[in-house]
Design a protein around this motif. Structure first.
Motif: not given
Length: 206
Positions: A176-177, A180-181, A183-184
């Motif tokens: 899941e990281w 987020r990465y 999206q960042r």
């Protein structure tokens, strides 16, 4: 000293060969052949191309031709014929060709000195006289370039990533990281572009 230099060069070449073949592991016949870019780049085609490269550069260039027929390299062959596998050419055919190309190339590397002279007729005037050292560097660079292509294609196909078996060279983070990465990075790209349509760097009209 030359033996050590040769060993270093061969190690880098071998690691690129292995990485490229690893990207085929576990995929269906369709997935190893499917075109993943507008120009048709595909995994099995990359292997076929690099096999051809090794046979030509470590064979013809040093007057050590192999017995492998390469009809896709003929002057009257279709454009890009070396970059995809026909229905009649199985995965085993192409992988076997690449492995035989390795053996032929490695025999040339073992038998000749790094300073041995070769001739590349398809290079431009003034560049055709080469040494084994230069060809080794050239083929290493080309193979790693195509291994990088294969990295991206494989990730697009099924999300698999990594450098080679047992050494993925990726950060040890949960799955899941990555969402987020990504999206960042997307947010940073939008912010850099002014959160609107892409504009040219240096555009002062905004």
């Amino acid at each position: 000293m030359e033996a050590e230099q040769k060993a270093d060069l061969q190690r880098y070449l071998t690691s690129a060969r292995q990485a490229l073949l690893w990207k085929l592991d576990g995929l269906s016949e369709y997935d190893v052949r499917r075109p993943m870019t507008p120009t048709g780049t595909n995994l099995l085609g990359l292997v076929k191309h690099v096999a051809t490269v090794e046979l030509e550069y470590f064979g013809l260039v040093f007057d050590r031709p192999s017995a492998e027929p390469l009809p896709w390299s003929a002057e009257d062959a279709d454009p890009n014929a070396d970059l995809w596998a026909t229905v009649e050419q199985s995965r085993q055919d192409i992988v076997g060709l690449y492995q035989r190309a390795w053996a032929h190339a490695d025999a040339t590397i073992d038998d000749l000195s790094l300073g041995a002279a070769g001739y590349v007729p398809w290079w431009g005037e003034g560049r055709r006289e080469v040494t084994l050292h230069r060809i080794l560097v050239h083929v290493i660079a080309e193979t790693h370039r195509h291994a990088g292509h294969a990295d991206i294609l494989r990730e697009l196909i099924d999300g698999s990533v990594g450098l080679r078996t047992g050494n993925e060279n990726m950060p040890p983070v949960p799955a899941e990281w990555w969402g987020r990465y990504r999206q960042r990075l997307e947010q940073a790209a939008q912010d850099a572009a002014g959160s609107g349509p892409e504009r040219n760097v240096g555009d002062s009209s905004a």
